[in-house]
Scaffold this active site. Structure first.
Site, mmCIF file in Angstrom:
data_model
loop_
_atom_site.group_PDB
_atom_site.id
_atom_site.type_symbol
_atom_site.label_atom_id
_atom_site.label_comp_id
_atom_site.label_asym_id
_atom_site.label_seq_id
_atom_site.Cartn_x
_atom_site.Cartn_y
_atom_site.Cartn_z
ATOM 1 N N CYS A 28 -1.915 -1.785 -1.248
ATOM 2 C CA CYS A 28 -2.391 -0.636 -0.472
ATOM 3 C C CYS A 28 -2.575 0.591 -1.354
ATOM 4 O O CYS A 28 -3.232 1.551 -0.949
ATOM 5 C CB CYS A 28 -1.445 -0.322 0.681
ATOM 6 S SG CYS A 28 0.189 0.210 0.159
ATOM 7 N N CYS B 86 6.035 -1.003 4.094
ATOM 8 C CA CYS B 86 6.196 0.418 3.761
ATOM 9 C C CYS B 86 7.681 0.763 3.645
ATOM 10 O O CYS B 86 8.066 1.570 2.799
ATOM 11 C CB CYS B 86 5.537 1.292 4.826
ATOM 12 S SG CYS B 86 3.929 0.686 5.367
HETATM 13 FE FE1 FES Z 1 1.183 0.772 1.976
HETATM 14 FE FE2 FES Z 1 2.255 1.840 4.096
HETATM 15 S S1 FES Z 1 0.313 0.894 3.935
HETATM 16 S S2 FES Z 1 3.083 1.741 2.103
#
Ligand code: FES
Length: 138
Positions: free
Chosen positions: A34, A103
């Site tokens: 991400c 996360c």
């Molecule tokens: Fe990557 Fe939340 S989407 S840490």
């Protein structure tokens, strides 16, 4: 996707945002997938975490979990901070959607990364104490 009130609270009003000058341990962890990055600063006195601050370049859940993680370790011993799991952070936030669990792992690992740095600065090998600090893969 539903977020708990606590998640929304820690996202809109995150605790302990910023840097600690002269921190005793600084950690950084990122998630390659991400692209989110979390930086954690710790002030440690006699084995107790007297202050914790963070900077997160990332999603709302990453901000909420880093905020909660700093709240959970402040005033705690290093030993207790090492026991902090992402599950405990999620629980303290009254849950996270499944796709956002990684996360919370970022927050857990940011704490461990900062503690690793703390031991390294003391000339102590952090590996046997802190273990492997790894990036969540999801
Ligand atoms: Fe990557 Fe939340 S989407 S840490």
């Amino acid at each position: 996707m539903m977020y708990s009130e606590k998640v929304m609270d820690h996202f809109t009003n995150p605790r302990n945002v910023g840097e600690i000058e002269n921190a005793d341990g600084v950690g950084e962890i990122g998630n390659a997938k991400c692209g989110d990055i979390m930086k954690m600063y710790l002030k440690i006195d006699n084995g107790t975490i007297t202050d914790a601050k963070f900077k997160t370049f990332g999603c709302g859940a990453a901000i909420a979990t880093s905020s909660m993680a700093t709240e959970l370790i402040k005033g705690k011993s290093i030993d207790d901070a090492l026991k902090l799991t992402n599950d405990a952070v999620v629980e303290a936030l009254d849950g996270l959607p499944a796709v956002k669990i990684h996360c919370s792992v970022l927050a857990e690992q940011a704490v461990r990364s900062a503690l690793s740095d703390y031991y390294t600065r003391q000339g102590i090998d952090p590996l046997p104490i802190v273990g492997e600090v790894h990036m969540p893969e999801e």
